[in-house]
Design an enzyme around this catalytic site. Structure first.
Site, PDB file in Angstrom:
ATOM      1  N   LEU A 117       0.833  -1.209   0.000  1.00  0.00           N
ATOM      2  CA  LEU A 117       0.000   0.000   0.000  1.00  0.00           C
ATOM      3  C   LEU A 117       0.870   1.263   0.000  1.00  0.00           C
ATOM      4  CD1 LEU A 117      -2.919   1.178   0.310  1.00  0.00           C
ATOM      5  CD2 LEU A 117      -2.433   1.302   2.750  1.00  0.00           C
TER       6      LEU A 117
ATOM      7  N   LYS B 250       3.921   1.565  -0.968  1.00  0.00           N
ATOM      8  CA  LYS B 250       4.689   1.673  -2.211  1.00  0.00           C
ATOM      9  C   LYS B 250       3.823   2.137  -3.391  1.00  0.00           C
ATOM     10  CE  LYS B 250       5.963  -2.117  -4.174  1.00  0.00           C
ATOM     11  NZ  LYS B 250       6.535  -3.429  -4.348  1.00  0.00           N
TER      12      LYS B 250
ATOM     13  N   ASP C  53      10.174  -3.305  15.749  1.00  0.00           N
ATOM     14  CA  ASP C  53       9.341  -4.464  16.023  1.00  0.00           C
ATOM     15  C   ASP C  53       8.117  -3.949  16.762  1.00  0.00           C
ATOM     16  OD1 ASP C  53       8.078  -6.666  16.906  1.00  0.00           O
ATOM     17  OD2 ASP C  53       9.877  -7.739  17.562  1.00  0.00           O
TER      18      ASP C  53
ATOM     19  N   ASP D 287     -11.641   4.508   4.326  1.00  0.00           N
ATOM     20  CA  ASP D 287     -12.397   3.728   3.356  1.00  0.00           C
ATOM     21  C   ASP D 287     -12.063   4.419   2.042  1.00  0.00           C
ATOM     22  OD1 ASP D 287     -14.309   2.865   1.493  1.00  0.00           O
ATOM     23  OD2 ASP D 287     -15.639   2.263   3.118  1.00  0.00           O
ATOM     24  N   HIS D 288     -11.140   3.844   1.278  1.00  0.00           N
ATOM     25  CA  HIS D 288     -10.604   4.632   0.159  1.00  0.00           C
ATOM     26  C   HIS D 288     -11.660   4.952  -0.897  1.00  0.00           C
ATOM     27  CE1 HIS D 288      -9.860   0.557  -1.368  1.00  0.00           C
ATOM     28  NE2 HIS D 288      -9.988   1.092  -2.558  1.00  0.00           N
TER      29      HIS D 288
ATOM     30  N   LYS E 270     -12.720   8.713  -3.544  1.00  0.00           N
ATOM     31  CA  LYS E 270     -12.850   8.719  -5.004  1.00  0.00           C
ATOM     32  C   LYS E 270     -13.722   9.893  -5.455  1.00  0.00           C
ATOM     33  CE  LYS E 270     -12.167   3.766  -5.551  1.00  0.00           C
ATOM     34  NZ  LYS E 270     -10.883   3.747  -6.235  1.00  0.00           N
TER      35      LYS E 270
ATOM     36  N   HIS F 266     -17.144  -0.489   1.818  1.00  0.00           N
ATOM     37  CA  HIS F 266     -17.344   0.345   0.623  1.00  0.00           C
ATOM     38  C   HIS F 266     -18.810   0.413   0.147  1.00  0.00           C
ATOM     39  CE1 HIS F 266     -13.101  -0.055   0.758  1.00  0.00           C
ATOM     40  NE2 HIS F 266     -13.046  -1.228   0.173  1.00  0.00           N
TER      41      HIS F 266
END
Ligand code: NAD
Length: 499
Positions: free
Chosen positions: A20, A22, A88, A180-181, A185, A243
Site C-alpha cells: 500500500l 509503495k 518491532d 475507506d478509500h 474517489k 465500501h
C-alpha cells in the site's frame, strides 16, 4: 475558501515497505508536495522491518514514486524529509527509540508536535501499535495527534468493538481516521454534489419517483496474492461491510443541514439505522453468494478460486455477493437498493444506477416504441462519468422514440487529472477534515447488519463454484432482481438488450 495547505506535521508510517505504501502512499504524498499542499515543515518516518536505514529507505521511496507516481526534479528535495526506523511492533524499546527520533525531527523541522500515525500494516497489529504509542509516550505531544487506520476494522462486530476499545484508550474518536478509500474517489464525492447542488434531482430523490438503485463493484482480477487474508474474509467483509454500505448511505442520506463532518456523518448513520434487519431465515431471500470457477478472461484461461495459491480446495469463501437492502424511512420505503460485488467478473467497474419510475402512461407504445426508463448512471471507476438516460424523438419518424444519453466524463476535459483517492484522503487527514473517513457508529452498524448474513453463510456449505470467471456472476444474482421485475442495468447494456 478552503485552505488546501496542511499545517506542519510529522507522518509516522507503520508498514513503510508494504504494498500500500509503495503503490499509493508515497506517490500521493509526492503529488501533494508538488501541488504545494504539504507544509514545507514536514517529515516522514518510515517504520518497518526490512530496510537498513535512511538511505535505503529514501531509495525505496524514490523507486516507488518513479514506478507508480509522477517524478520530477523536486524528488530529491522531497526525499530529504524521509527517515527510517527498523522496528518491532510489539517491543517497547523500539517505540522508545522511535520517540527519540520523533522528538529530534520535531525540533529540526519545527513541527509543533503535530503527529499523524498511519497504520499501513496487517490489522492484527492495529491494537498493539495504538497501545504502545500511548504507553511509550509517542502520543504525549503538544500538537495534534491523529491515527489513520486501514481496513479491515475488525472481522465482525465483536472483534471491531474489541479493537475500537483498544485504540480509544490512546486516541479520541475525533482523532481516529478510519480509511475507506472509496470515500476518497472523485465520483463517490460527487454523489453529494449531484444530489444537493442540482434542483432537478433532489425533488425526485425518493420513493415517489425512483423505482430502485443499483450499486455494482466488479473486478476482473481474482484473489491474486491476497488469499491468506481474503480466504478468511470473503467479499461480504472485504467489500460490502465498508465500501458498498458507505455508497448506499451517501445515496440515501437526507440533505445535511451543513456540509460539516458531524452533520454529514449523522445523516449517514441514520440511513444505517433505518436499514431493515434481515432475520437469519431471510438471508437466502435477500442475499446471494458466489465463488468463481475457472474460465476465460481476455482470451486467457484463469483458474477457479479453489485452485488459487493459498486457498483450500474446499474453501467456503464467497468471491461474489449480491444483496437487496431496504431502508425503512419515509423517503425510501419500498425502494430496493441492490448491491453487487465480485472478483473475476466480466468487466472492472464501480457503477451506480438510479432507475426512475416509468411515466404513468406510455403514449408512444402503440406506435411500436418501447420507452426505456430514465436512468442516472454514475461511473466511479475506471471511467469517471455521469450519464442521464432519456427518451427523445427518433429523427425522421413521426411518433417514435429512441433512447439517448447525456454524458459528462472527466476524460473529455483537457488537462483534467483526477487525484488518486489516497491523495485526497491524506490531504484531508493532514488538514483535520474527517468527513470522508468512517465514524465508529457507521462501522458498528454495518457490522451488525453484516454479521447476521456471515453467520448463516458460515454454517452452510455454499454450492461452489457457481459462476464462471469472466461472467456477470451466479444466475441467482439476476433472479434476485427478476423477482421484483428488474434487472442489472449494466449487464443489459453489455448484452445490448433491454430488461
Ligand atoms: P504488506 O504485507 O504489503 O505490508 C506490511 C508492512 O508491515 C511491511 O512494511 C512490513 O515490513 C510491516 N510489518 C509487518 N510485520 C511487522 C512487524 N512485526 N513489525 C514492524 N513492521 C511490520 O501489506 P499492505 O498490502 O501494504 O497492507 C497494509 C494495510 O493496508 C492492511 O491493513 C491492508 O488491508 C490495507 N490495504 C491495503 C491495500 C493495498 O492496496 N495493498 C488496499 C487497501 C487496504
Amino acid at each position: 475558501m478552503i485552505e488546501n495547505k496542511a499545517p506542519a506535521s510529522l507522518i509516522l508510517l507503520f508498514g513503510a515497505t508494504g504494498d500500500l505504501a509503495k503503490r499509493k502512499l508515497y506517490p500521493s504524498l509526492f503529488s501533494l508536495y508538488e501541488k504545494g499542499w504539504l507544509s514545507n515543515r514536514f517529515a516522514v518516518v518510515g517504520v518497518a522491518r526490512r530496510l537498513k536505514g535512511d538511505e535505503d529507505f529514501r531509495h525505496w521511496v524514490k523507486d516507488s514514486i518513479r514506478t507508480f507516481g509522477k517524478p520530477s526534479a523536486r524528488l530529491e528535495e522531497f526525499i530529504s524529509h524521509f527517515y527510517y526506523q527498523s522496528h518491532d511492533v510489539s517491543d517497547s524499546s523500539s517505540y522508545i527509540q522511535l520517540k527519540k527520533l520523533v522528538d529530534r525531527l520535531d525540533e529540526t523541522y519545527s513541527l509543533e508536535g503535530n503527529r499523524v500515525f498511519y497504520l499501513a500494516m496487517s490489522p492484527e497489529f492495529f491494537g498493539t501499535v495504538a497501545t504502545h504509542l500511548k504507553e511509550d509516550g509517542l502520543t504525549e505531544t503538544k500538537g495534534f495527534k491523529r491515527l489513520v487506520i486501514e481496513k479491515p476494522f475488525g472481522h465482525d462486530l465483536q472483534s471491531a468493538i474489541k479493537l475500537n476499545n483498544q485504540i480509544r484508550k490512546a486516541f479520541l474518536e475525533e482523532e481516529i481516521y478510519r480509511i475507506d478509500h472509496y470515500l476518497g474517489k472523485e465520483m463517490v464525492q460527487n454523489i453529494e454534489v449531484i444530489r444537493f447542488a442540482n434542483a432537478i434531482f433532489e425533488p425526485l430523490w425518493n420513493n415517489r419517483y425512483i423505482s430502485n438503485i443499483q450499486v455494482t463493484s466488479s473486478e476482473i482480477l481474482g484473489v491474486e496474492d491476497r488469499a491468506r487474508y481474503y480466504d478468511k474474509n470473503g467479499a461480504l467483509r472485504d467489500m460490502v461491510q465498508n465500501h458498498m454500505m458507505q455508497i448506499v448511505s451517501l445515496l440515501a442520506m437526507e440533505p445535511p443541514i451543513r456540509l460539516t463532518t458531524d452533520e454529514i456523518r449523522s445523516e449517514k448513520v441514520k440511513v444505517l439505522r433505518a436499514l431493515r434487519k434481515i432475520k437469519p431465515e431471510e438471508v437466502h431471500r435477500f442475499f446471494v453468494r458466489g465463488q468463481y470457477d475457472k474460465g476465460r478472461i481476455n482470451g486467457k484461461e484463469v483458474p477457479a478460486y479453489r485452485d488459487e495459491l493459498n486457498v483450500a480446495p474446499d474453501s467456503n469463501t464467497e468471491t461474489f455477493v449480491a444483496g437487496k437492502l431496504l431502508i425503512d424511512n419515509f423517503r425510501w420505503a419500498g425502494v430496493p437498493f441492490y448491491i453487487r460485488t465480485g472478483k473475476r467478473m466480466r468487466k472492472k467497474s464501480t457503477e451506480i444506477v438510479v432507475q426512475f419510475k416509468d411515466i404513468p402512461m406510455n403514449l408512444y407504445y402503440k406506435n411500436g416504441s418501447h420507452l426505456n426508463p430514465n436512468l442516472l448512471v454514475i461511473n466511479v471507476q475506471p471511467e469517471e462519468e455521469i450519464t442521464l438516460h432519456l427518451n427523445v424523438k427518433k429523427t425522421g419518424k413521426i411518433m417514435e422514440t429512441t433512447p439517448i444519453k447525456l454524458n459528462f466524463s472527466t476524460r473529455n476535459i483537457d488537462g483534467m487529472n483526477t487525484p488518486e483517492a489516497y491523495e485526497t484522503l491524506l490531504s484531508d487527514c493532514l488538514r483535520g477534515d474527517a468527513t470522508n473517513f468512517t465514524h465508529w457508529d457507521e462501522v458498528a452498524l454495518s457490522w451488525k447488519f453484516i454479521d447476521t448474513i456471515s453467520k448463516v453463510w458460515e454454517k452452510e456449505k455454499g454450492e461452489f463454484p457457481n459462476y464462471e470467471a469472466g461472467s456477470t456472476g451466479p444466475k441467482a444474482s439476476d433472479e434476485l432482481l427478476a423477482k421484483d421485475g428488474f434487472c442489472w442495468w449494466s449487464d443489459t447494456e453489455l448484452n445490448g438488450k433491454n430488461c
